[in-house]
Scaffold this motif. Sequence first.
Motif, PDB file in Angstrom:
ATOM      1  N   LYS A  19     -11.616 -16.075 -12.518  1.00  8.79           N
ATOM      2  CA  LYS A  19     -11.462 -14.847 -12.753  1.00  8.79           C
ATOM      3  C   LYS A  19     -11.504 -13.768 -11.393  1.00  8.79           C
ATOM      4  O   LYS A  19     -10.632 -12.866 -11.421  1.00  8.79           O
ATOM      5  N   ILE A  20     -12.499 -14.120 -10.781  1.00  7.27           N
ATOM      6  CA  ILE A  20     -12.653 -13.471  -9.437  1.00  7.27           C
ATOM      7  C   ILE A  20     -11.365 -13.609  -8.568  1.00  7.27           C
ATOM      8  O   ILE A  20     -10.904 -12.659  -7.939  1.00  7.27           O
ATOM      9  N   ALA A  21     -10.906 -14.849  -8.415  1.00  9.72           N
ATOM     10  CA  ALA A  21      -9.622 -15.088  -7.763  1.00  9.72           C
ATOM     11  C   ALA A  21      -8.551 -14.380  -8.181  1.00  9.72           C
ATOM     12  O   ALA A  21      -7.644 -13.911  -7.134  1.00  9.72           O
ATOM     13  N   GLY A  22      -8.335 -13.870  -9.480  1.00  8.85           N
ATOM     14  CA  GLY A  22      -7.428 -13.160  -9.819  1.00  8.85           C
ATOM     15  C   GLY A  22      -6.210 -13.944 -10.444  1.00  8.85           C
ATOM     16  O   GLY A  22      -6.166 -15.039 -10.156  1.00  8.85           O
ATOM     17  N   GLU A 102      -2.333   1.224  -5.807  1.00  2.00           N
ATOM     18  CA  GLU A 102      -3.608   0.865  -5.940  1.00  2.00           C
ATOM     19  C   GLU A 102      -3.656  -0.361  -6.815  1.00  2.00           C
ATOM     20  O   GLU A 102      -4.539  -1.105  -6.765  1.00  2.00           O
ATOM     21  N   ARG A 103      -2.954  -0.464  -7.873  1.00  2.00           N
ATOM     22  CA  ARG A 103      -2.916  -1.385  -8.893  1.00  2.00           C
ATOM     23  C   ARG A 103      -2.528  -2.648  -7.998  1.00  2.00           C
ATOM     24  O   ARG A 103      -2.792  -3.735  -8.279  1.00  2.00           O
ATOM     25  N   LEU A 104      -1.354  -2.651  -7.376  1.00  2.00           N
ATOM     26  CA  LEU A 104      -0.861  -3.458  -6.401  1.00  2.00           C
ATOM     27  C   LEU A 104      -1.861  -4.101  -5.362  1.00  2.00           C
ATOM     28  O   LEU A 104      -1.992  -5.237  -5.471  1.00  2.00           O
ATOM     29  N   ARG A 105      -2.642  -3.198  -4.887  1.00  2.00           N
ATOM     30  CA  ARG A 105      -3.628  -3.636  -3.982  1.00  2.00           C
ATOM     31  C   ARG A 105      -4.689  -4.453  -4.786  1.00  2.00           C
ATOM     32  O   ARG A 105      -5.163  -5.480  -4.315  1.00  2.00           O
ATOM     33  N   ASP A 110       1.763  -7.558  -2.716  1.00  2.00           N
ATOM     34  CA  ASP A 110       2.378  -6.403  -2.080  1.00  2.00           C
ATOM     35  C   ASP A 110       3.909  -6.255  -2.439  1.00  2.00           C
ATOM     36  O   ASP A 110       4.458  -7.256  -3.356  1.00  2.00           O
ATOM     37  N   GLU A 111       4.668  -5.262  -2.045  1.00  2.00           N
ATOM     38  CA  GLU A 111       6.041  -5.028  -2.484  1.00  2.00           C
ATOM     39  C   GLU A 111       6.881  -6.288  -2.436  1.00  2.00           C
ATOM     40  O   GLU A 111       7.894  -6.566  -3.167  1.00  2.00           O
ATOM     41  N   SER A 112       6.742  -7.023  -1.332  1.00  2.00           N
ATOM     42  CA  SER A 112       7.593  -8.278  -1.267  1.00  2.00           C
ATOM     43  C   SER A 112       7.462  -9.206  -2.219  1.00  2.00           C
ATOM     44  O   SER A 112       8.623  -9.903  -2.820  1.00  2.00           O
ATOM     45  N   ASP A 113       6.411  -9.488  -2.813  1.00  2.00           N
ATOM     46  CA  ASP A 113       6.053 -10.156  -4.092  1.00  2.00           C
ATOM     47  C   ASP A 113       6.837  -9.616  -5.229  1.00  2.00           C
ATOM     48  O   ASP A 113       7.377 -10.480  -5.920  1.00  2.00           O
ATOM     49  N   ILE A 114       6.855  -8.415  -5.496  1.00  2.00           N
ATOM     50  CA  ILE A 114       7.491  -7.708  -6.579  1.00  2.00           C
ATOM     51  C   ILE A 114       9.010  -8.193  -6.394  1.00  2.00           C
ATOM     52  O   ILE A 114       9.761  -8.337  -7.366  1.00  2.00           O
TER      53      ILE A 114
END
Length: 146
Positions: A19-22, A102-105, A110-114
Amino acid sequence: MDSVLRAVAIYLVLMILFKIAGRRSLAELTTFDLVLLMVIGEATQQALLGDDFSLTNAVLVIATLIAIDVGLSLLKQRSRRVARLLDGGPTIVVEHGKVLHERLRRARLDESDILEAARSAQGIVQISQIKFAIIERNGKISVIPD
């Protein structure tokens, strides 16, 4: 009884750590992620079984882990709050072509993942072409074109 308590403790610790790892770490496995999971599996096996490598102990540990998993899934069905706590919810990271930084962070993306998800799913090459990009509960990125 010691094996049952170990199984419960290890299950809870791993659940908290993941859960912490995300969700990002669950979305797609890299070579490093696979090696890490194998090492975690080996360490977990040693922690669960201790010095008792008997078939009976292994079956008891497996049955305990399955019982915990089934119990939590039943609990999640009965309580939205528990489901949200354990699984999280979808997170919008792009809205009408605007990146929600902020949500992305917080998701450690990052934007490249999106853009990678947008290219592979929809053939989209610019953030401005995205109506919504959503990180789903399973860590995958859903892209809805504008």
